[in-house]
Design a protein around this motif. Sequence first.
Motif, PDB file in Angstrom:
ATOM      1  N   LEU A  85      -7.960  25.260  23.901  1.00 12.63           N
ATOM      2  CA  LEU A  85      -9.080  26.649  24.510  1.00 12.63           C
ATOM      3  C   LEU A  85      -9.250  26.894  23.109  1.00 12.63           C
ATOM      4  CD1 LEU A  85      -6.461  28.678  26.378  1.00 12.63           C
ATOM      5  CD2 LEU A  85      -8.515  28.215  27.030  1.00 12.63           C
ATOM      6  N   GLU A  86      -8.555  26.629  21.666  1.00 14.14           N
ATOM      7  CA  GLU A  86      -8.546  26.269  20.502  1.00 14.14           C
ATOM      8  C   GLU A  86      -9.783  25.764  20.069  1.00 14.14           C
ATOM      9  OE1 GLU A  86      -8.766  28.488  16.222  1.00 14.14           O
ATOM     10  OE2 GLU A  86      -7.689  28.904  18.333  1.00 14.14           O
ATOM     11  N   ALA A  87      -9.601  24.065  21.032  1.00 12.34           N
ATOM     12  CA  ALA A  87     -11.350  23.850  20.339  1.00 12.34           C
ATOM     13  C   ALA A  87     -12.865  24.276  20.812  1.00 12.34           C
ATOM     14  CB  ALA A  87     -10.810  22.103  21.148  1.00 12.34           C
ATOM     15  N   ILE A  88     -12.151  24.876  22.212  1.00 10.93           N
ATOM     16  CA  ILE A  88     -13.488  25.369  23.020  1.00 10.93           C
ATOM     17  C   ILE A  88     -14.003  26.557  21.878  1.00 10.93           C
ATOM     18  CG2 ILE A  88     -13.644  27.080  25.375  1.00 10.93           C
ATOM     19  CD1 ILE A  88     -11.619  25.511  26.091  1.00 10.93           C
ATOM     20  N   ALA A  89     -13.095  27.827  21.142  1.00  5.50           N
ATOM     21  CA  ALA A  89     -13.459  29.101  20.883  1.00  5.50           C
ATOM     22  C   ALA A  89     -14.381  28.577  19.967  1.00  5.50           C
ATOM     23  CB  ALA A  89     -12.268  29.524  20.220  1.00  5.50           C
ATOM     24  N   ARG A  90     -13.721  27.119  18.811  1.00  5.57           N
ATOM     25  CA  ARG A  90     -14.471  26.849  17.675  1.00  5.57           C
ATOM     26  C   ARG A  90     -15.544  26.436  17.948  1.00  5.57           C
ATOM     27  NH1 ARG A  90     -10.343  24.978  12.786  1.00  5.57           N
ATOM     28  NH2 ARG A  90      -8.408  26.518  13.700  1.00  5.57           N
ATOM     29  N   THR A  91     -15.742  25.950  19.294  1.00  7.13           N
ATOM     30  CA  THR A  91     -17.220  24.885  19.446  1.00  7.13           C
ATOM     31  C   THR A  91     -17.780  26.221  19.701  1.00  7.13           C
ATOM     32  OG1 THR A  91     -15.680  22.954  19.935  1.00  7.13           O
ATOM     33  CG2 THR A  91     -18.593  22.903  20.363  1.00  7.13           C
ATOM     34  N   ARG A  92     -17.494  26.823  20.874  1.00  5.84           N
ATOM     35  CA  ARG A  92     -18.304  28.170  21.383  1.00  5.84           C
ATOM     36  C   ARG A  92     -19.039  29.117  20.046  1.00  5.84           C
ATOM     37  NH1 ARG A  92     -18.242  28.891  25.931  1.00  5.84           N
ATOM     38  NH2 ARG A  92     -16.786  28.767  27.542  1.00  5.84           N
TER      39      ARG A  92
END
Length: 446
Positions: A85-92
């Motif tokens: 979820l952290e990777a998704i948020a930063r990539t978004r």
Amino acid sequence: MLTRIDLRGRDVDPRSLLPRAQLDVSQAVEQIRPVIDGVRHHGVDAIQEATERFDGIRPARLRVPVEALKEAEERLDPEVRAALLEAIARTRKVHADQRRTDVTTQVVPGGTVTERWLPVRRVGLYVPGGLAMYPSTVVMNVVPAQAAGVEALVVASPPQKEAGGLPDERVLAACSLLGVDEVYAVGGSQAIAMLAYGSRGSDLERELDPADDCEPVDLITGPGNVWVTAAKRLVRGVVGIDAEAGPTEIAVLADDTADPRHVAADLISQAEHDPLAASVLVTTSAELADAVDAELVRQVSLTKHMERIRIALTGEQSGVVLVGSLDQGLRVVDAYAAEHLEIQTRDARDIAMRVRNAGAIFVGPWAPVSLGDYCAGSNHVLPTGGCARHSSGLSVQSFLRGVHVVEYTEEALRDVAHHVVTLATVEDLPAHGQAVTARFPGDGAA
């Protein structure tokens, strides 16, 4: 451990001297051509046959049930879930700023050209599953496609025997977290063929179980092994592809300020992927090269994948390049055009801003490539094999097409008609000019 190339005091073009993985995609193309042709003509039957032959399993259905995706997410380890979820948020966050806006230019009064940025309708995203499993690759492919506004996202990933013929559970969980529910348990060249041609084969009227019916896509993205790369080469033109990805690579440009422990750890991190992975150190300091070699010997012996890493580091694709100055070092790394380039020097950002060719650049001691692989917010699907000289990594732009919308009034066309006629005449295409003059009968000026 690393072989050395000494370019100090040599004013030569470094391109032919640098270590590089040897990957014969052309030979692989001929070996997998029958697989691609089989899927094109016979659809699901050929897909299942190839999957059984190459993966040792014949899934009951190609498409992963939605319930299996949800169950994989529910079983996900809480720490892995939080990390994804952290990777998704930063990539978004990074990719949201890449979305282009339409621009209208008034060329003349009454004449405008609007450039519209339209997303590809349907995209196939390939997630490999060989020596390692890559839920992070789901994130890196899906997020920019979603930011671009792609209507339909399709993920293909190899079935795993231990998962009962489904793809890796963490890959499925990542799909579920991102809201992707069209996922197929198909890998390798047969997956690329399925995405390009669909699963019906040449009989388009064939009745298929919905669980086996995959509609062709418009664009295929995502990394893979040499067979996937060869398959992408064969279907290019039928569909778009992002790139022909080769083995992963890292180059580190370093001076005597670099910490040899950090440099060694970073070289090892990419060597861990594959015996063909490339790890290259470009340095002005022979002392640093010695220290890094000593650290490699020490650290490799402590790794889980020691043999794989040792093969990669001692292969012809890896090595140390000694240079006489950072200016020469910059010429070397630009010639190499690494997928991942780290700058570990004095004034690292200034040096980094002088680099022309790299997939992604990691600046200073606290930005290792591993950060970019997962949680920097940048994309880790990047050009390899020197392709960074002319190509970019995956981004929102990869999923967008620029379309020009031309609008002219009668007067605006009349004003330029004689120029159109002149150029059409020069090119011996008189009908082009007549297509304009037909709009102005009896008008001598036209």
